[in-house]
Motif scaffolding. Structure first.
Motif, mmCIF file in Angstrom:
data_model
loop_
_atom_site.group_PDB
_atom_site.id
_atom_site.type_symbol
_atom_site.label_atom_id
_atom_site.label_comp_id
_atom_site.label_asym_id
_atom_site.label_seq_id
_atom_site.Cartn_x
_atom_site.Cartn_y
_atom_site.Cartn_z
ATOM 1 N N GLU A 179 0.826 -1.195 0.000
ATOM 2 C CA GLU A 179 0.000 0.000 0.000
ATOM 3 C C GLU A 179 0.868 1.256 0.000
ATOM 4 O OE1 GLU A 179 -2.549 1.063 3.326
ATOM 5 O OE2 GLU A 179 -4.260 0.783 2.005
ATOM 6 N N HIS A 180 2.105 1.116 0.400
ATOM 7 C CA HIS A 180 3.010 2.275 0.382
ATOM 8 C C HIS A 180 3.262 2.773 -1.046
ATOM 9 C CE1 HIS A 180 4.154 2.681 4.639
ATOM 10 N NE2 HIS A 180 3.895 1.380 4.702
ATOM 11 N N GLN A 181 3.066 1.890 -2.016
ATOM 12 C CA GLN A 181 3.252 2.284 -3.424
ATOM 13 C C GLN A 181 2.128 3.205 -3.902
ATOM 14 O OE1 GLN A 181 4.074 -1.059 -6.118
ATOM 15 N NE2 GLN A 181 3.803 0.272 -7.892
ATOM 16 N N LEU A 184 -0.263 7.050 -0.482
ATOM 17 C CA LEU A 184 -1.305 7.508 0.448
ATOM 18 C C LEU A 184 -1.098 6.960 1.855
ATOM 19 C CD1 LEU A 184 -4.284 6.817 -1.995
ATOM 20 C CD2 LEU A 184 -3.502 9.099 -1.290
ATOM 21 N N THR A 185 -0.015 6.234 2.053
ATOM 22 C CA THR A 185 0.187 5.519 3.307
ATOM 23 C C THR A 185 1.352 6.068 4.122
ATOM 24 O OG1 THR A 185 -0.819 3.489 2.475
ATOM 25 C CG2 THR A 185 0.805 3.250 4.224
ATOM 26 N N PHE A 186 1.113 6.211 5.405
ATOM 27 C CA PHE A 186 2.133 6.728 6.323
ATOM 28 C C PHE A 186 2.351 5.750 7.471
ATOM 29 C CE2 PHE A 186 2.814 11.355 5.351
ATOM 30 C CZ PHE A 186 2.055 11.393 4.182
ATOM 31 N N ASP A 187 3.576 5.317 7.649
ATOM 32 C CA ASP A 187 3.941 4.579 8.859
ATOM 33 C C ASP A 187 4.347 5.648 9.866
ATOM 34 O OD1 ASP A 187 3.488 2.067 7.823
ATOM 35 O OD2 ASP A 187 5.585 1.713 7.284
ATOM 36 N N ILE A 188 3.623 5.690 10.990
ATOM 37 C CA ILE A 188 3.786 6.804 11.923
ATOM 38 C C ILE A 188 4.334 6.352 13.274
ATOM 39 C CG2 ILE A 188 2.607 8.764 13.019
ATOM 40 C CD1 ILE A 188 0.414 8.477 10.823
ATOM 41 N N HIS A 236 -2.041 -7.150 12.519
ATOM 42 C CA HIS A 236 -2.256 -5.819 13.090
ATOM 43 C C HIS A 236 -0.988 -4.966 13.031
ATOM 44 C CE1 HIS A 236 -3.554 -2.636 15.653
ATOM 45 N NE2 HIS A 236 -2.846 -3.018 16.699
ATOM 46 N N GLU A 237 -1.138 -3.747 12.480
ATOM 47 C CA GLU A 237 -0.001 -2.814 12.458
ATOM 48 C C GLU A 237 -0.484 -1.490 13.035
ATOM 49 O OE1 GLU A 237 1.783 -2.479 8.584
ATOM 50 O OE2 GLU A 237 2.447 -4.561 8.559
ATOM 51 N N SER A 238 -0.139 -1.233 14.272
ATOM 52 C CA SER A 238 -0.632 -0.035 14.981
ATOM 53 C C SER A 238 -0.044 1.261 14.423
ATOM 54 C CB SER A 238 -0.315 -0.157 16.471
ATOM 55 O OG SER A 238 1.076 -0.352 16.666
ATOM 56 N N TRP A 239 0.964 1.149 13.555
ATOM 57 C CA TRP A 239 1.670 2.314 13.034
ATOM 58 C C TRP A 239 1.336 2.646 11.578
ATOM 59 C CZ3 TRP A 239 3.508 -2.534 13.964
ATOM 60 C CH2 TRP A 239 3.942 -3.253 12.848
ATOM 61 N N HIS A 240 0.594 1.775 10.898
ATOM 62 C CA HIS A 240 0.374 1.919 9.452
ATOM 63 C C HIS A 240 -0.994 2.576 9.197
ATOM 64 C CE1 HIS A 240 0.774 0.131 5.212
ATOM 65 N NE2 HIS A 240 -0.494 0.522 5.254
ATOM 66 N N PHE A 241 -0.960 3.812 8.683
ATOM 67 C CA PHE A 241 -2.189 4.565 8.426
ATOM 68 C C PHE A 241 -2.320 4.894 6.947
ATOM 69 C CE2 PHE A 241 -1.613 4.836 12.899
ATOM 70 C CZ PHE A 241 -2.896 4.898 13.431
#
Ligand code: ZN
Length: 265
Positions: A179-181, A184-188, A236-241
């Motif tokens: 999805e990073h491609q 629109l995706t931010f790992d925060i 689950h990825e609590s950092w991937h928005f």
């Protein structure tokens, strides 16, 4: 008289001969009938025996099949396991867009050439969110945003080399599937708390909790929520928005669903 006796004797012999032939013929016929019936019985018995043996053999040879059969209806074909990449799938020529929403998951990869860069609208929304979080004493940082196909390939290949493909597929996307491609995706994470970056522990930090409760107001959704691996394809990825815009993000947040469920796929 002698002649008559001789004739009588001859007749007598003649009669006995025919009686013997007649009886023999009847005996032969009876034997034939008996044999026919006997053979039939044997054949049927053999058939019954063969059936019994093959039943026994199949029971011995296919216990797994018998155990597996009752579980098959629980996995209907129209709901394939989202965590598994479909076999022999080729990357498409165009990305999947449903109701105006760009989708990238294991069933819907992106073209190798899809390279929008970080989408300005998403960056702008992130900066607005970061400013709001700062008021709550949090210093948010997007430590990984846009990744192109080549970068994702490099990452994925290194994870496979380290943990094996099966494990890598649970936490990293194959090139074309990330999805990073989408840009629109931010790992925060929080600046200064790098130990929680890309770690499950981020969900228990103040920053992780704040994002889980507030990101939708800025157009972001927690893309891979807990307990939805079978729908999203990822643990689950609590950092991937993922940026989807305020309206959709709010609807997804309020309904407590995933993007896949929102899009009805
Ligand atoms: Zn991510």
């Amino acid at each position: 008289m002698k002649f008559i006796n001789r004739v009588n004797q001859k007749n007598k012999k003649f009669s006995i001969k025919w009686v013997v032939i007649g009886v023999s013929a009847i005996m032969a016929a009876l034997a034939a009938v008996w044999l026919y019936m006997h053979d039939l019985d044997v054949e049927q018995s053999m058939k019954a025996l063969t059936d019994a043996v093959s039943t026994e053999e199949s029971a011995v040879e296919t216990p797994k099949d018998e155990v597996a059969k009752p579980t098959e209806p629980e996995k209907p074909e129209e709901a394939p396991d989202a965590t598994i990449y479909p076999e022999d799938i080729e990357l498409p020529k165009a990305p999947t867009i449903i109701n105006g929403v760009l989708l990238a998951n294991k069933q819907h990869p992106l073209p190798e050439t899809y390279a929008p860069g970080e989408v300005p609208e998403a960056r702008s929304a992130f900066e607005t969110m970061k400013a709001a979080a700062a008021e709550a004493g949090l210093n948010l940082h997007g430590f990984s945003t846009y990744r192109d196909f080549a970068r994702q390939k490099q990452l994925y290949d290194s994870y496979v080399a380290k943990d094996g493909q099966q494990a890598a597929d649970r936490y990293s996307a194959r090139p074309g599937y990330s999805e990073h491609q989408t840009g629109l995706t931010f790992d925060i994470g929080e600046a200064g708390k790098e130990q929680h970056w890309a770690s499950a522990s981020f969900g228990d930090t103040e920053g992780g909790k704040w994002l889980a409760s507030n990101a939708h107001q800025y157009g972001f959704i927690l893309r891979y929520p807990e307990g939805s691996e079978h729908i999203t394809g990822y643990m689950h990825e609590s950092w991937h928005f993922r940026y989807v815009g305020k309206d959709i993000a709010t609807e997804i947040y309020q309904q407590d669903i995933t993007l896949e469920e929102y899009l009805g796929i």
